[in-house]
Design an enzyme around this catalytic site. Structure first.
Site, PDB file in Angstrom:
ATOM      1  N   GLU A   1      19.526  19.700  54.254  1.00 14.09           N
ATOM      2  CA  GLU A   1      20.086  18.684  55.137  1.00 14.09           C
ATOM      3  C   GLU A   1      19.798  19.045  56.606  1.00 14.09           C
ATOM      4  OE1 GLU A   1      24.531  16.656  55.711  1.00 14.09           O
ATOM      5  OE2 GLU A   1      24.273  18.540  54.617  1.00 14.09           O
TER       6      GLU A   1
ATOM      7  N   CYS B   1      24.160  15.994  50.537  1.00 13.00           N
ATOM      8  CA  CYS B   1      25.293  16.920  50.525  1.00 13.00           C
ATOM      9  C   CYS B   1      26.607  16.304  50.049  1.00 13.00           C
ATOM     10  CB  CYS B   1      25.455  17.551  51.896  1.00 13.00           C
ATOM     11  SG  CYS B   1      26.475  19.057  51.854  1.00 13.00           S
TER      12      CYS B   1
ATOM     13  N   SER C   1      11.151   3.777   3.590  1.00 13.32           N
ATOM     14  CA  SER C   1      10.546   4.823   2.761  1.00 13.32           C
ATOM     15  C   SER C   1       9.032   4.688   2.680  1.00 13.32           C
ATOM     16  CB  SER C   1      11.137   4.778   1.343  1.00 13.32           C
ATOM     17  OG  SER C   1      12.505   5.086   1.376  1.00 13.32           O
TER      18      SER C   1
ATOM     19  N   LYS D   1      22.907   9.317  54.973  1.00 12.50           N
ATOM     20  CA  LYS D   1      24.026   9.893  54.238  1.00 12.50           C
ATOM     21  C   LYS D   1      25.172   8.887  54.174  1.00 12.50           C
ATOM     22  CE  LYS D   1      26.736  14.234  54.254  1.00 12.50           C
ATOM     23  NZ  LYS D   1      26.829  15.548  54.939  1.00 12.50           N
TER      24      LYS D   1
ATOM     25  N   GLY E   1      25.575  26.131  -8.039  1.00 17.17           N
ATOM     26  CA  GLY E   1      24.436  26.836  -8.622  1.00 17.17           C
ATOM     27  C   GLY E   1      24.047  27.968  -7.695  1.00 17.17           C
TER      28      GLY E   1
END
Length: 647
Positions: free
Chosen positions: A49, A176, A636, A120, A364
């Site tokens: 700035e 800022c 698919s 600003k 399993g």
């Protein structure tokens, strides 16, 4: 393709050694850093700035000499960019007078042109920064122009600077205090398409402020799905009442990419992924809704200023590309992630068991990673419900490919966990099936393999009927992405606890469990399972060792998980994923090998979608899931040709 073709732009945040109220010396410093930025292939370089004058000039800002000197220096910087900028954009701070008022401004420069000037908006009014004494707020300044250096220059808080060539490179500027305000201008600018926010700042240093500043920048980049480049004033500013530390930060989507050492001068640079930011904005509905509201609100209208891009060849990426994006690199974060995933899995299975009203489950168990994690989760769910672990029936089903190592690990694991173990050798049943369908056992094709996988699933389902329980699925996310599952074999269960966990992460979750139980046989068993090659064990062993290694067939899981994350989470094209993989794995895999496995990934991902279209229920644990119900829908029979061509 290089960095820019893959959506990356290189930004720099600079802290120069300021000389207060000496525009000539400051412009010399700025030009020095501009030349450095050009040599480093920077696209946009941001200075602090009021960098041309120094931020701490105080009442000297009212002096005509300083105001005119700043404009002369701005022209000098612009002329230097015209001669040797080569397309580099520089954003510098200076006071500019407009209609009897003085504004704290950011000037955007490129190749001798002043592309725009942004005032600003929010002026601090607390004691050490009473900017209202010298400057006016830019609030409401839109559709205005300044005549500077023979040019009509857009002036206002409504400016977005847009690349002529790269659609996603669109930046805007705030200064800022604008960031610290309740409603920063960057919010409106981001909703109107700015992917990069530049902040020219002079933030004084006090105890604890650096952490707050860092979090502010990081969080604003996350909220706006943007990059945020913060350039801070430092050495040379007046220390009459305050000190400036040059705390520069470059953040992207909530992550700090680069941060400077405080109390130093210099430049930090980082590559910003504008393609990632655009993808996130397409994905997140709340951002799209906010953007539409902003466009419909006339008060939020913006002007788009187009600029030509720097053209250079740069294949080196100035940012870290994580080779294991599913796995946190920090050990503390990794431990936290593993614990949280186990909690999510456990909660999901607990709810399912409670809903059905069962006190029995069937798993399993093979002695491999996936079935081990599924069993550990099931044990945690039973413990959480106060159900005896004997209600868990772990079934080991030796057949043609089972090795002593995996068999013994499966048995030890069940004994250590105190679950009910059943051994059902399926070799005779599979041979009977071969006879029924007329298949030669010596023909070790896909029929040979899948007959075993489906027999195992049939056994599990029937044992679940016997015990009034449900079958807990073991398949993981990586296998589902590659279709590495036997349809209606290990592909099917009543609840798949691992369905959204990739293979690279499963190893760490099991390691976490081993650490939690360190010192006993359970930890030893778990670590031996971790050291065992990944295999479905459907082909006979060689010399008593596993002969069928999954990663020799579908590729290294670390590569496949990397591909999966970048395709599904970040929506990148295959060519960009290849570019990133070369950066992440360059020392381990050559380009040809990466291409080979990337091709395998896309071919399998597209051809195997039918297996994912009918997945069992299972808990989502992370940002990538292939559940056909809530996360990923795909025909698919979609063609992979465009993706393969891009490779």
């Amino acid at each position: 393709m290089g960095t820019k073709e893959n959506g990356y732009i290189k930004a720099a945040a600079v802290t120069l050694k300021t000389t207060v109220a000496d525009c000539e010396k400051n412009s010399f410093e700025i030009i020095k850093y501009i030349d450095e930025a050009r040599c480093k292939n920077v696209d946009v370089s941001v200075f602090p700035e009021l960098s041309v004058t120094g931020y701490t000039c105080s009442d000297l800002f009212m002096q005509k000499s300083l105001i005119d000197g700043a404009l002369e220096s701005l022209i000098k910087i612009s002329d230097h960019l015209k001669m040797s900028g080569q397309g580099l954009i520089a954003v510098v701070g200076l006071p500019i007078e407009y209609k009897n008022s003085l504004y704290n401004c950011a000037a955007v420069l490129q190749d001798g042109k002043i592309l725009g000037v942004v005032p600003k908006t929010y002026l601090p009014t607390y004691s050490e920064f009473y900017e209202g004494r010298h400057f006016s707020s830019g609030f409401g300044i839109k559709n205005k122009y300044l005549f500077l250096n023979g040019q009509n220059v857009p002036f206002g808080t409504d400016l977005i600077f847009c690349s002529e060539k790269y659609d996603n490179f669109r930046f805007a500027v705030e200064i800022c205090e604008d960031l610290w305000a309740p409603e920063p201008p960057s919010g409106r600018l981001a909703m109107n398409g700015a992917t990069v926010i530049l902040n020219l700042s002079a933030s004084n240093e006090t105890i604890g402020k650096a952490d707050y500043r860092r979090n502010l920048v990081k969080c604003q980049s996350g909220r706006l799905l943007s990059a945020y480049v913060y350039a801070d004033a430092g050495e040379g500013e007046s220390t009459t009442d305050t000190v400036y530390a040059g705390h520069n930060i470059i953040a992207e989507n909530g992550i700090v990419l680069k941060e400077s050492e405080r109390f130093s001068c210099g430049m930090i640079t980082a590559h910003i992924d504008t393609e990632l930011l655009a993808g996130e904005r397409r994905r997140i509905g709340t951002f799209k809704d906010a953007s539409r509201f902003s466009e419909e609100n006339a008060a939020n209208s913006v002007r788009e200023i187009f600029f030509a891009d720097r053209e250079y060849t740069d294949d080196r990426l100035n940012r870290f590309i994580d080779p294991t994006p599913f796995v946190p690199s920090n050990s503390g974060e990794r431990t936290k992630r593993c614990r949280e995933i186990l909690d999510i899995q456990t909660a999901g299975l607990k709810k399912r068991l409670e809903h059905i009203g069962l006190e029995s489950a069937v798993v399993g168990i093979s002695g491999g990673l996936d079935s081990t994690l599924a069993l550990l989760v099931t044990v945690r769910a039973f413990d959480s419900l106060g159900i005896d672990r004997e209600g868990i029936t772990a079934v080991t089903m030796p057949c043609f490919g089972t090795t002593d190592r995996t068999y013994n690990n499966a048995v030890r694991l069940c004994e250590d966990l105190g679950v009910t173990l059943r051994e059902i050798n399926i070799a005779a049943a599979v041979r009977a099936h071969f006879k029924d369908i007329g298949h030669d056992e010596n023909n070790r094709d896909v029929t040979y393999e899948n007959s075993q996988a489906r027999e195992r699933t049939q056994v599990l389902m029937d044992v679940a009927n016997q015990t009034n329980g449900i079958v807990i699925g073991t398949g993981d996310l990586s296998e589902l992405a590659l279709g590495w599952a036997t349809y209606n074999g290990d592909h099917m269960s009543m609840y798949g606890v691992n369905a959204s966990i990739p293979k690279t992460l499963i190893k760490y979750i099991i390691e976490y469990f081993a650490v939690e139980n360190d010192g006993g046989r359970l930890a030893e068993t778990l670590r031996d399972i971790l050291d065992t090659p990944v295999s479905p064990e459907l082909l006979p062993p060689e010399d008593g060792k596993i002969s069928q290694k999954t990663e020799n067939i579908v590729g290294p899981y670390e590569l496949q998980d990397f591909f999966l994350y970048n395709m599904m989470r970040l929506y990148y094209k295959p060519s960009k994923i290849l570019f990133l993989a070369k950066t992440a794995f360059g020392d381990k895999y050559g380009e040809d090998e990466i291409k080979k496995w990337l091709t395998v990934f896309y071919r399998r991902f597209f051809s195997q979608q039918f297996k994912r279209s009918c997945l069992p229920d299972g808990p989502k644990v992370g940002s990538v899931s292939l559940s056909p119900r809530g996360d990923f829908r795909m025909p698919s029979d979609a063609s992979a040709d465009m993706w393969l061509k891009d490779i």
